[in-house]
Design an enzyme around this catalytic site. Structure first.
Site, mmCIF file in Angstrom:
data_model
loop_
_atom_site.group_PDB
_atom_site.id
_atom_site.type_symbol
_atom_site.label_atom_id
_atom_site.label_comp_id
_atom_site.label_asym_id
_atom_site.label_seq_id
_atom_site.Cartn_x
_atom_site.Cartn_y
_atom_site.Cartn_z
ATOM 1 C CG ASP A 59 66.468 21.283 38.190
ATOM 2 O OD1 ASP A 59 67.112 20.369 37.646
ATOM 3 O OD2 ASP A 59 66.893 22.451 38.296
HETATM 4 MG MG LIG Z 1 68.446 23.628 37.936
#
Ligand SMILES: [Mg+2]
Length: 213
Positions: A59
């Site tokens: 991410d």
């Molecule tokens: Mg994040």
């Protein structure tokens, strides 16, 4: 094996590049010492992963990058977030807890490239972010480029769920700071680890993914 006492002090001495544990408390301790770390979970279902290529997916916000932009979103909402990212497009994001690990992977990849393994490099990296390619993703890409870190693939989901994409990528591990993304990945059988860092730990109920940032 440290007889019940914390191993974190040793990790620093060994210049540990990544610490994975099922013990969230030790993971938090490692992160606070500046060591890239994540909590592992056992999932019931597990998709098959490549035996010839290590695939690592990250991410962006509060994992590779700091949680600076995530804070804006959580405090002021999506419009302010977009405005903030547009205004700061040319200002680099600060580094997050796993930047150093990506750097190490990049160094290994370059050794393979030198041997002519560019396309079939045994290590492949992925950015899987809720940012969108058109607007808020630009700052993320500019930051990675300025750091000299190349992602093999950058996927901008613009708020779509991450699970289906991770099911396609079949990473050996995926890192995210938000538990609901980790759970979403695990539901698809992808191996996901939680990075307990940043503002999302305080407001786990606000799901930025659904807002389409
Ligand atoms: Mg994040």
């Amino acid at each position: 094996m440290t007889g019940g006492s914390s191993p974190i002090g040793y990790l620093k001495a060994w210049h540990t590049n990544l610490y994975l544990s099922a013990d969230a408390e030790k993971v938090r301790e490692a992160l606070s010492e500046g060591i890239a770390a994540a909590t592992m979970f056992m999932s019931e279902k597990q998709i098959e992963v490549s035996e010839t290529q290590l695939r690592v997916a990250f991410d962006g916000d509060a994992v590779l990058f700091s949680d600076e932009s995530e804070r804006i979103f959580k405090a002021h909402g999506l419009d302010k977030f977009f405005e903030h990212e547009r205004e700061n497009e040319n200002r680099l994001l600060d580094h997050g807890p796993l930047k150093g690990f990506l750097e190490v992977l990049g160094k290994l990849q370059k050794k393979f490239y030198a041997k002519g393994h560019r396309l079939d490099c045994p290590i492949r990296t992925y950015l899987v972010t809720a940012r969108s390619a058109a607007s808020s993703g630009i700052r993320a890409l500019k930051t990675l480029r300025a750091w000299g870190l190349e992602m093999d693939e950058a996927l901008f989901l613009a708020g779509a769920p991450k699970g289906p994409m991770l099911e396609k990528i079949r990473p050996h591990i995926y890192f995210d700071d938000q538990m609901f993304h980790v759970e979403g990945a695990a539901e698809m059988g992808a191996i996901a680890a939680h990075v307990p860092y940043g503002i999302a730990q305080k407001f786990p109920h606000i799901k930025s993914v659904n807002a389409g940032k």
